[in-house]
Design a protein around this motif. Structure first.
Motif, short mmCIF file in Angstrom:
data_model
loop_
_atom_site.label_atom_id
_atom_site.label_comp_id
_atom_site.label_asym_id
_atom_site.label_seq_id
_atom_site.Cartn_x
_atom_site.Cartn_y
_atom_site.Cartn_z
N LYS A 32 32.44 3.68 64.54
CA LYS A 32 33.47 4.71 64.60
C LYS A 32 34.03 4.97 63.21
CE LYS A 32 34.76 3.52 69.34
NZ LYS A 32 35.86 3.09 70.25
N THR B 214 36.57 6.29 60.21
CA THR B 214 37.96 6.56 59.84
C THR B 214 37.95 7.10 58.42
OG1 THR B 214 38.83 4.78 61.24
CG2 THR B 214 40.24 5.57 59.46
N ARG C 38 33.59 2.78 58.53
CA ARG C 38 33.07 2.73 59.90
C ARG C 38 33.19 1.31 60.43
NH1 ARG C 38 30.24 7.02 57.70
NH2 ARG C 38 30.11 8.80 59.13
#
Length: 222
Positions: free
Chosen positions: A151, A153, A147
């Protein structure tokens, strides 16, 4: 053209992956022809086989080095050589036509990466038996989420040793094998909605097939 969300760019692989996706220089590798029968070894793990998914595996051998792996019978296999890659390098693309998720495996002389700070949650990581004879740290199959600015991944790839949980740096995934470097990573067509969704995928048929592919990699010294 499918879009792949990646946490960083491996510069020396860009041309190779593009070739693999467009079909340039692709074809079944040695060991994947009709002359070699598939082994009746199924990926292990919970979940029932998906429709049209036999669990049989086909061997794949790289022409430019003693690297081999196994992939599901129903998947598509392509090989790209040259076309901007360093001499003696090649990239294999193994894709599941049911989801278009895929694994790219690069074997060559050089690989570059860019790193950045992340917060990591590790789902699982295991040493790859067929790569255990290579230089330390040992190559691991790893699946985790990084993160950055909140966000996520989700990444499944080869790592040099087990990835560290918590605040860390993004992993480049470059493995030394003999005189070559090896980079192998899964690419997901759609991002997972949550950590629970990622773990559910891993427990299913496709997730276990991806895991089995990474764990099947083996390298014989030159």
């Amino acid at each position: 053209m499918r879009h792949v969300h990646r946490p960083y760019l491996i510069a020396s692989l860009g041309a190779a992956v593009a070739l693999g996706l467009t079909g340039c220089g692709s074809g079944l590798p040695p060991g994947a022809s009709g002359d070699t029968p598939p082994s009746a070894v199924a990926p292990t793990g919970p979940g029932s086989p998906a429709p049209g998914y036999s669990g049989e595996l086909i061997p794949f051998t790289f022409p430019n080095g003693p690297l081999s792996l196994q992939y599901p019978l129903e998947w598509h296999a392509g090989l790209a050589e040259g076309g901007g890659m360093p001499q003696g390098s090649s990239t294999a693309t193994l894709s599941d036509p049911q989801s278009t998720n895929e694994v790219t495996v690069y074997l060559g002389k050089t690989a570059d990466a860019v790193s950045h700070p992340v917060s990591r949650t590790v789902f699982e990581s295991e040493p790859v038996p067929g790569l255990s004879g290579q230089a330390a740290p040992a190559a691991n199959y790893s699946f985790y989420v990084d993160r950055m600015d909140g966000k996520p991944t989700y990444r499944m790839h080869l790592t040099a040793g087990a990835p560290a949980a918590g605040n860390s740096a993004a992993l480049d995934g470059i493995i030394r094998v003999g005189e070559d470097v090896l980079v192998a990573e899964a690419h997901f067509t759609k991002p997972f909605a949550s950590d629970d969704a990622a773990k559910a995928w891993l427990a299913g048929t496709e997730g276990q097939a991806f895991k089995a592919l990474f764990l099947s990699m083996a390298y014989g010294g030159r």
